[in-house]
Design a protein around this motif. Structure first.
Motif, PDB file in Angstrom:
ATOM      1  N   ALA A 174       0.841  -0.849   0.021  1.00 49.43           N
ATOM      2  CA  ALA A 174      -0.316   0.305   0.351  1.00 49.43           C
ATOM      3  C   ALA A 174       0.729   1.146   0.009  1.00 49.43           C
ATOM      4  CB  ALA A 174      -0.894   0.493   1.174  1.00 49.43           C
ATOM      5  N   VAL A 175       2.183   0.925   1.528  1.00 50.62           N
ATOM      6  CA  VAL A 175       2.883   2.644   0.672  1.00 50.62           C
ATOM      7  C   VAL A 175       3.142   2.476  -0.872  1.00 50.62           C
ATOM      8  CG1 VAL A 175       5.068   3.535   1.802  1.00 50.62           C
ATOM      9  CG2 VAL A 175       3.505   1.990   2.960  1.00 50.62           C
ATOM     10  N   ARG A 204       8.713  14.596  -1.731  1.00 50.22           N
ATOM     11  CA  ARG A 204       8.527  14.017  -0.775  1.00 50.22           C
ATOM     12  C   ARG A 204       7.028  13.321  -0.889  1.00 50.22           C
ATOM     13  NH1 ARG A 204      10.849  18.503   1.395  1.00 50.22           N
ATOM     14  NH2 ARG A 204      12.660  18.884   2.810  1.00 50.22           N
ATOM     15  N   THR A 205       6.740  11.948   0.193  1.00 45.01           N
ATOM     16  CA  THR A 205       4.524  11.865   0.156  1.00 45.01           C
ATOM     17  C   THR A 205       4.268  12.092   1.537  1.00 45.01           C
ATOM     18  OG1 THR A 205       3.076  10.239  -0.888  1.00 45.01           O
ATOM     19  CG2 THR A 205       5.534   9.897  -0.174  1.00 45.01           C
ATOM     20  N   SER A 206       3.388  12.361   1.757  1.00 49.66           N
ATOM     21  CA  SER A 206       2.281  11.726   2.990  1.00 49.66           C
ATOM     22  C   SER A 206       1.721  10.663   3.409  1.00 49.66           C
ATOM     23  CB  SER A 206       2.036  13.224   3.403  1.00 49.66           C
ATOM     24  OG  SER A 206       0.893  13.276   4.767  1.00 49.66           O
ATOM     25  N   ILE A 207       2.272   9.319   3.819  1.00 47.66           N
ATOM     26  CA  ILE A 207       1.815   8.991   4.074  1.00 47.66           C
ATOM     27  C   ILE A 207       0.087   8.509   4.982  1.00 47.66           C
ATOM     28  CG2 ILE A 207       3.323   7.539   2.250  1.00 47.66           C
ATOM     29  CD1 ILE A 207       3.447   5.765   5.067  1.00 47.66           C
ATOM     30  N   TRP A 208      -0.294   9.434   5.715  1.00 42.29           N
ATOM     31  CA  TRP A 208      -0.941   9.368   6.540  1.00 42.29           C
ATOM     32  C   TRP A 208      -2.463   7.833   6.567  1.00 42.29           C
ATOM     33  CZ3 TRP A 208      -5.737  11.039   7.244  1.00 42.29           C
ATOM     34  CH2 TRP A 208      -6.183  11.868   6.789  1.00 42.29           C
ATOM     35  N   PRO A 209      -2.853   8.664   5.103  1.00 39.89           N
ATOM     36  CA  PRO A 209      -4.193   8.082   5.290  1.00 39.89           C
ATOM     37  C   PRO A 209      -3.523   6.106   4.938  1.00 39.89           C
ATOM     38  CG  PRO A 209      -3.687   9.449   3.016  1.00 39.89           C
ATOM     39  CD  PRO A 209      -2.781   9.815   4.287  1.00 39.89           C
ATOM     40  N   VAL A 210      -2.493   6.054   4.553  1.00 38.29           N
ATOM     41  CA  VAL A 210      -1.936   4.064   5.081  1.00 38.29           C
ATOM     42  C   VAL A 210      -1.827   4.107   6.220  1.00 38.29           C
ATOM     43  CG1 VAL A 210      -0.553   2.775   4.150  1.00 38.29           C
ATOM     44  CG2 VAL A 210      -1.125   4.653   1.814  1.00 38.29           C
ATOM     45  N   ASN A 211      -1.353   4.690   6.907  1.00 38.54           N
ATOM     46  CA  ASN A 211      -0.812   5.167   8.605  1.00 38.54           C
ATOM     47  C   ASN A 211      -2.571   4.497   9.125  1.00 38.54           C
ATOM     48  OD1 ASN A 211       1.990   4.454   7.937  1.00 38.54           O
ATOM     49  ND2 ASN A 211       2.216   6.147   8.062  1.00 38.54           N
ATOM     50  N   LEU A 212      -2.334   4.950   8.983  1.00 34.22           N
ATOM     51  CA  LEU A 212      -4.078   5.450   9.694  1.00 34.22           C
ATOM     52  C   LEU A 212      -5.388   4.263   9.340  1.00 34.22           C
ATOM     53  CD1 LEU A 212      -6.195   6.715  11.221  1.00 34.22           C
ATOM     54  CD2 LEU A 212      -7.248   7.917   8.803  1.00 34.22           C
TER      55      LEU A 212
END
Length: 236
Positions: free
Chosen positions: A136-137, A154-162
């Protein structure tokens, strides 16, 4: 089914990337919503059992008939969760694999593993706590536009982490609650195990909502990058 329908090509986005199926995404989102509703039903059924057992002394505060009815409702809720979870899980893995295949065409260098892991990673014990997250990441990174003008990537992966954090937490907590429920010998222990099941169900509702958000965002990112190219478009 006619032979011509078998040979119908999949619609392509610019660059030869297959267009993500909005119908499949809608079906996955709908099933996740239904699973969340079944979790809420289980929370309601668990709350009934909790209300019928005295919190301090651990004995039934209602006639045995009411307690039996509450247990029956709770069992029905659990069976419904299983019935709905299986097709939802299968359909989500199908969407996950297709998205891995599509995003792999956008940025093959972003992936550490082959597309088969988008299916196999879910089936291997212990590895299924980590491998789907890695896929997914990688998909999220492949769907993120590259910066223009020499900016660092840079990419924010907070939706994946959540999504993954809630999913793993709910799965592990459900196993723990299940072991406590099976080992319960008194009404007080049953009540405590039901409360833990209720907490797992609430986590599962949150995980389902996060999964829908992750799926919708990733699909939109993939379609946008395939249509506009690999670099981030400056917007006024």
């Amino acid at each position: 089914m006619s032979s011509s329908s078998d040979l119908r090509p999949r619609p392509l986005l610019p660059g030869g990337v297959p267009r993500s199926s909005r119908g499949l995404l809608a079906a996955v989102s709908a099933l996740l919503a239904v699973v969340a509703l079944s979790d809420l039903f289980a929370v309601f059924a668990g709350a009934r059992i909790h209300a019928l057992i005295d919190e301090d002394h651990g004995f039934a505060t209602a006639p045995q008939q009411d307690l039996d009815a509450a247990y029956s409702l709770y069992q029905t809720a659990g069976n419904l969760q299983v019935i709905l979870y299986v097709p939802c899980a299968v359909l989500f893995v199908v969407w996950f694999f297709r998205m891995r295949r599509n995003t792999g065409l956008l940025a093959p260098d972003r992936f550490r593993n082959g597309p088969g892991w988008a299916i196999g990673g879910w089936a291997i014990p212990l590895a299924n706590l980590w491998m789907p997250y890695r896929v997914a990441v990688d998909m999220w990174g492949a769907g993120t536009p590259l910066p223009d003008g020499g900016e660092p990537y840079r990419t924010s992966i907070w939706p994946v982490n959540l999504w993954w954090g809630l999913f793993v937490a709910s799965a592990l907590f459900r196993r723990y609650a299940g072991s406590r429920y099976e080992a319960a010998e008194t009404l007080s222990e049953v009540r405590d195990a039901v409360v833990q099941y209720m907490a797992a169900d609430v986590l599962d509702v949150a995980a389902a909502a996060a999964a829908v958000y992750f799926a919708v965002r990733l699909t939109a990112m993939q379609r946008l990058k395939a249509a506009e190219g690999p670099y981030r478009t400056a917007r006024a």
